[in-house]
Write a protein that holds these residues in place. Structure first.
Motif, PDB file in Angstrom:
ATOM      1  N   MET A   1       1.632 -16.618 -13.996  1.00  0.00           N
ATOM      2  CA  MET A   1       0.648 -15.686 -13.413  1.00  0.00           C
ATOM      3  C   MET A   1       1.653 -14.905 -12.255  1.00  0.00           C
ATOM      4  N   ASN A   2       1.682 -13.532 -12.255  1.00  0.00           N
ATOM      5  CA  ASN A   2       2.718 -12.784 -11.694  1.00  0.00           C
ATOM      6  C   ASN A   2       2.014 -12.523 -10.328  1.00  0.00           C
ATOM      7  N   PHE A   3       2.668 -12.399  -9.198  1.00  0.00           N
ATOM      8  CA  PHE A   3       2.207 -12.267  -7.947  1.00  0.00           C
ATOM      9  C   PHE A   3       3.371 -10.986  -7.285  1.00  0.00           C
ATOM     10  N   HIS A   4       2.696  -9.892  -6.508  1.00  0.00           N
ATOM     11  CA  HIS A   4       3.729  -9.045  -5.944  1.00  0.00           C
ATOM     12  C   HIS A   4       3.497  -9.168  -4.388  1.00  0.00           C
ATOM     13  N   ILE A   5       4.513  -9.121  -3.646  1.00  0.00           N
ATOM     14  CA  ILE A   5       4.445  -9.029  -2.411  1.00  0.00           C
ATOM     15  C   ILE A   5       4.781  -7.658  -1.863  1.00  0.00           C
ATOM     16  N   GLU A   6       3.873  -7.004  -1.447  1.00  0.00           N
ATOM     17  CA  GLU A   6       3.793  -5.486  -0.744  1.00  0.00           C
ATOM     18  C   GLU A   6       4.158  -5.761   0.685  1.00  0.00           C
ATOM     19  N   TYR A   7       4.886  -4.757   0.999  1.00  0.00           N
ATOM     20  CA  TYR A   7       5.665  -4.826   2.614  1.00  0.00           C
ATOM     21  C   TYR A   7       5.750  -3.490   3.138  1.00  0.00           C
ATOM     22  N   GLU A   8       5.407  -3.412   4.086  1.00  0.00           N
ATOM     23  CA  GLU A   8       5.847  -1.920   5.052  1.00  0.00           C
ATOM     24  C   GLU A   8       5.959  -2.346   6.345  1.00  0.00           C
ATOM     25  N   GLN A   9       6.446  -1.414   7.218  1.00  0.00           N
ATOM     26  CA  GLN A   9       6.676  -1.700   8.563  1.00  0.00           C
ATOM     27  C   GLN A   9       5.692  -0.862   9.375  1.00  0.00           C
ATOM     28  N   GLU A  10       5.145  -1.637  10.352  1.00  0.00           N
ATOM     29  CA  GLU A  10       4.114  -0.947  11.260  1.00  0.00           C
ATOM     30  C   GLU A  10       4.545  -0.008  12.325  1.00  0.00           C
ATOM     31  N   ILE A  67       8.066  -2.571  -2.175  1.00  0.00           N
ATOM     32  CA  ILE A  67       7.751  -1.978  -0.636  1.00  0.00           C
ATOM     33  C   ILE A  67       6.802  -0.853  -0.859  1.00  0.00           C
ATOM     34  N   ALA A  68       5.976  -1.041   0.041  1.00  0.00           N
ATOM     35  CA  ALA A  68       4.693  -0.012   0.208  1.00  0.00           C
ATOM     36  C   ALA A  68       5.112   1.180   0.662  1.00  0.00           C
TER      37      ALA A  68
END
Length: 68
Positions: A1-10, A67-68
């Motif tokens: 199974m593949n997982f994606h980490i989405e990240y962004e700066q608040e 990256i989001a």
């Protein structure tokens, strides 16, 4: 199974990281790397708990960073 980490700066400067495929895996960090590392650790803990409680079977996993 593949997982994606989405990240962004608040707006307040903190970094948010989440793995949408695993409900509840959402973390904050002072840096993008810290937030992503915490998300990866939380994801592995969540998956381990699911295996221990027999909610799912062990599976090969792959985690990508987006990256989001």
């Amino acid at each position: 199974m593949n997982f994606h980490i989405e990240y962004e700066q608040e707006d307040d400067g903190r970094w948010l990281a989440e793995i949408p495929e695993i409900p509840g895996v959402l973390t904050y960090g002072a840096t993008a790397n810290e937030a992503m590392a915490k998300a990866e650790v939380l994801a592995l803990r969540a998956l381990a708990e699911r295996i221990e409680t027999k909610e799912s079977l062990p599976m090969p996993i792959n985690i990508d960073f987006i990256i989001a």
